[in-house]
Scaffold this motif. Sequence first.
Motif, PDB file in Angstrom:
ATOM      1  N   VAL A  39      16.975 -20.645 -34.542  1.00 17.14           N
ATOM      2  CA  VAL A  39      16.415 -21.969 -34.274  1.00 17.14           C
ATOM      3  C   VAL A  39      17.333 -22.656 -33.276  1.00 17.14           C
ATOM      4  O   VAL A  39      18.544 -22.752 -33.494  1.00 17.14           O
ATOM      5  N   THR A  40      16.775 -23.106 -32.169  1.00 13.57           N
ATOM      6  CA  THR A  40      17.547 -23.789 -31.134  1.00 13.57           C
ATOM      7  C   THR A  40      17.069 -25.239 -31.045  1.00 13.57           C
ATOM      8  O   THR A  40      16.071 -25.609 -31.677  1.00 13.57           O
ATOM      9  N   PRO A  41      17.738 -26.076 -30.246  1.00 11.74           N
ATOM     10  CA  PRO A  41      17.290 -27.474 -30.132  1.00 11.74           C
ATOM     11  C   PRO A  41      15.852 -27.609 -29.643  1.00 11.74           C
ATOM     12  O   PRO A  41      15.189 -28.605 -29.941  1.00 11.74           O
ATOM     13  N   GLY A  42      15.354 -26.602 -28.913  1.00 11.04           N
ATOM     14  CA  GLY A  42      14.000 -26.701 -28.385  1.00 11.04           C
ATOM     15  C   GLY A  42      12.962 -25.921 -29.151  1.00 11.04           C
ATOM     16  O   GLY A  42      11.776 -25.953 -28.812  1.00 11.04           O
ATOM     17  N   GLY A  43      13.365 -25.169 -30.186  1.00 12.40           N
ATOM     18  CA  GLY A  43      12.422 -24.358 -30.931  1.00 12.40           C
ATOM     19  C   GLY A  43      13.049 -23.073 -31.417  1.00 12.40           C
ATOM     20  O   GLY A  43      14.204 -23.068 -31.838  1.00 12.40           O
ATOM     21  N   VAL A  44      12.339 -21.956 -31.321  1.00 15.82           N
ATOM     22  CA  VAL A  44      12.867 -20.692 -31.815  1.00 15.82           C
ATOM     23  C   VAL A  44      13.023 -19.687 -30.688  1.00 15.82           C
ATOM     24  O   VAL A  44      12.329 -19.737 -29.666  1.00 15.82           O
ATOM     25  N   TRP A  45      13.925 -18.750 -30.908  1.00 12.16           N
ATOM     26  CA  TRP A  45      14.210 -17.671 -29.968  1.00 12.16           C
ATOM     27  C   TRP A  45      14.304 -16.396 -30.787  1.00 12.16           C
ATOM     28  O   TRP A  45      15.139 -16.292 -31.701  1.00 12.16           O
ATOM     29  N   VAL A  46      13.438 -15.426 -30.512  1.00 14.39           N
ATOM     30  CA  VAL A  46      13.427 -14.181 -31.268  1.00 14.39           C
ATOM     31  C   VAL A  46      14.463 -13.249 -30.644  1.00 14.39           C
ATOM     32  O   VAL A  46      14.246 -12.683 -29.570  1.00 14.39           O
ATOM     33  N   LEU A  47      15.569 -13.087 -31.323  1.00 13.98           N
ATOM     34  CA  LEU A  47      16.738 -12.429 -30.750  1.00 13.98           C
ATOM     35  C   LEU A  47      16.553 -10.933 -30.592  1.00 13.98           C
ATOM     36  O   LEU A  47      17.228 -10.314 -29.758  1.00 13.98           O
ATOM     37  N   THR A  48      15.675 -10.322 -31.376  1.00 12.19           N
ATOM     38  CA  THR A  48      15.498  -8.868 -31.350  1.00 12.19           C
ATOM     39  C   THR A  48      14.209  -8.443 -30.653  1.00 12.19           C
ATOM     40  O   THR A  48      13.816  -7.280 -30.737  1.00 12.19           O
ATOM     41  N   ALA A  49      13.551  -9.355 -29.957  1.00 11.28           N
ATOM     42  CA  ALA A  49      12.387  -9.019 -29.133  1.00 11.28           C
ATOM     43  C   ALA A  49      12.804  -9.074 -27.674  1.00 11.28           C
ATOM     44  O   ALA A  49      13.464 -10.032 -27.247  1.00 11.28           O
ATOM     45  N   HIS A  50      12.423  -8.066 -26.899  1.00  6.18           N
ATOM     46  CA  HIS A  50      12.834  -8.033 -25.492  1.00  6.18           C
ATOM     47  C   HIS A  50      12.434  -9.301 -24.745  1.00  6.18           C
ATOM     48  O   HIS A  50      13.190  -9.798 -23.910  1.00  6.18           O
ATOM     49  N   ASP A  51      11.249  -9.830 -25.052  1.00  6.87           N
ATOM     50  CA  ASP A  51      10.787 -11.030 -24.355  1.00  6.87           C
ATOM     51  C   ASP A  51      11.106 -12.309 -25.101  1.00  6.87           C
ATOM     52  O   ASP A  51      10.602 -13.386 -24.755  1.00  6.87           O
ATOM     53  N   GLY A  52      11.955 -12.206 -26.129  1.00  4.72           N
ATOM     54  CA  GLY A  52      12.308 -13.376 -26.919  1.00  4.72           C
ATOM     55  C   GLY A  52      11.198 -13.874 -27.822  1.00  4.72           C
ATOM     56  O   GLY A  52      11.323 -14.917 -28.460  1.00  4.72           O
ATOM     57  N   GLY A  53      10.099 -13.110 -27.872  1.00  3.10           N
ATOM     58  CA  GLY A  53       8.953 -13.511 -28.680  1.00  3.10           C
ATOM     59  C   GLY A  53       7.877 -14.223 -27.882  1.00  3.10           C
ATOM     60  O   GLY A  53       6.891 -14.696 -28.460  1.00  3.10           O
ATOM     61  N   ALA A  54       8.018 -14.264 -26.545  1.00  6.75           N
ATOM     62  CA  ALA A  54       7.129 -15.080 -25.709  1.00  6.75           C
ATOM     63  C   ALA A  54       5.657 -14.701 -25.854  1.00  6.75           C
ATOM     64  O   ALA A  54       4.785 -15.577 -25.980  1.00  6.75           O
ATOM     65  N   GLU A  55       5.348 -13.399 -25.836  1.00  4.92           N
ATOM     66  CA  GLU A  55       3.946 -12.990 -25.865  1.00  4.92           C
ATOM     67  C   GLU A  55       3.268 -13.351 -27.176  1.00  4.92           C
ATOM     68  O   GLU A  55       2.220 -14.009 -27.185  1.00  4.92           O
ATOM     69  N   ARG A  56       3.861 -12.923 -28.297  1.00  7.17           N
ATOM     70  CA  ARG A  56       3.196 -13.141 -29.583  1.00  7.17           C
ATOM     71  C   ARG A  56       3.223 -14.605 -29.993  1.00  7.17           C
ATOM     72  O   ARG A  56       2.246 -15.128 -30.531  1.00  7.17           O
ATOM     73  N   LEU A  57       4.333 -15.300 -29.755  1.00  5.85           N
ATOM     74  CA  LEU A  57       4.388 -16.707 -30.111  1.00  5.85           C
ATOM     75  C   LEU A  57       3.518 -17.545 -29.182  1.00  5.85           C
ATOM     76  O   LEU A  57       2.888 -18.520 -29.614  1.00  5.85           O
TER      77      LEU A  57
END
Length: 284
Positions: free
Chosen positions: A254-272
């Motif tokens: 959890v970051t100040p702006g939301g979430v960052w998926v640390l173990t996804a190559h794209d940080g979770g951008a596609e699925r989120l």
Amino acid sequence: MFGRERFTLKDADQVRAMRAAGLVVADALAAVRAAARPGVTTAELDAVAAAVIAEAGATPSFVGVDGGPGVPPYPATTCISVNDEIVHGIPGDRVLEPGDVLSVDCGAILEGWHGDSAFSMVLDPADPADVALVETTEAAMWAGIAALATGDRLGVVGDAVEATAKGAAKAAGVRYGVVQEYTGHGIGREMHEPPTVLNYRSRERGPRVQPGLCVAIEPMLTRGTRATDELDDGWTVVTFDGSRAAHWEHSVAVTPGGVWVLTAHDGGAERLGALGVPVAPWTE
């Protein structure tokens, strides 16, 4: 349960270090997925992950983990679970067969920080019911991650996981068991840290979601009941009724702006992004 678990929030530099470890795990699991096919042994897949982790200058998180009284330390780089095995399957001479449901869990340590992730897949030719199980488990994980991005308490993860699983089961006219004995967890300098991350609804709402909270979200679903059993090796967890199981996991910050998926190559951008949730790398 949540109780009064004490946990440590991570700062920006620490989260970025965890992202580096998470990418090592992502690379290892991508290599395993590419190598998975009928005729390959689970030990051979474990060796693939071990090679990627070593090449990155990291070390496996799982090797040597204490199994408790009378149980030998965990001996492998990955946990590889097949069909009715839910989690903690030990790689060995088992040969994968067409139609197997394969779940692979992997962790790596880089410069003292852990990454932890898992995926499931079905080897061709696949039973559509097994594919639906795997896809529902993955969808439940992403729903939990999305809930973390907007929720006020950690309990929203379990709410989202259970709602997704039950909704999919009702729509398909099938039964999915949401495993409760094994949960997600905090992650950082240790692979398993507080807080506990439940995969089901609970009256205990858990700690407040705030920047620096780092957790591994990992639902496990079965095609039968949620009851589990443990094999004599002291590690491998199977479904009590022999039904097939799936397991997905990502480490999330959890970051100040939301979430960052640390173990996804794209940080979770596609699925989120498909769920209307932006990815928020920690940039400060």
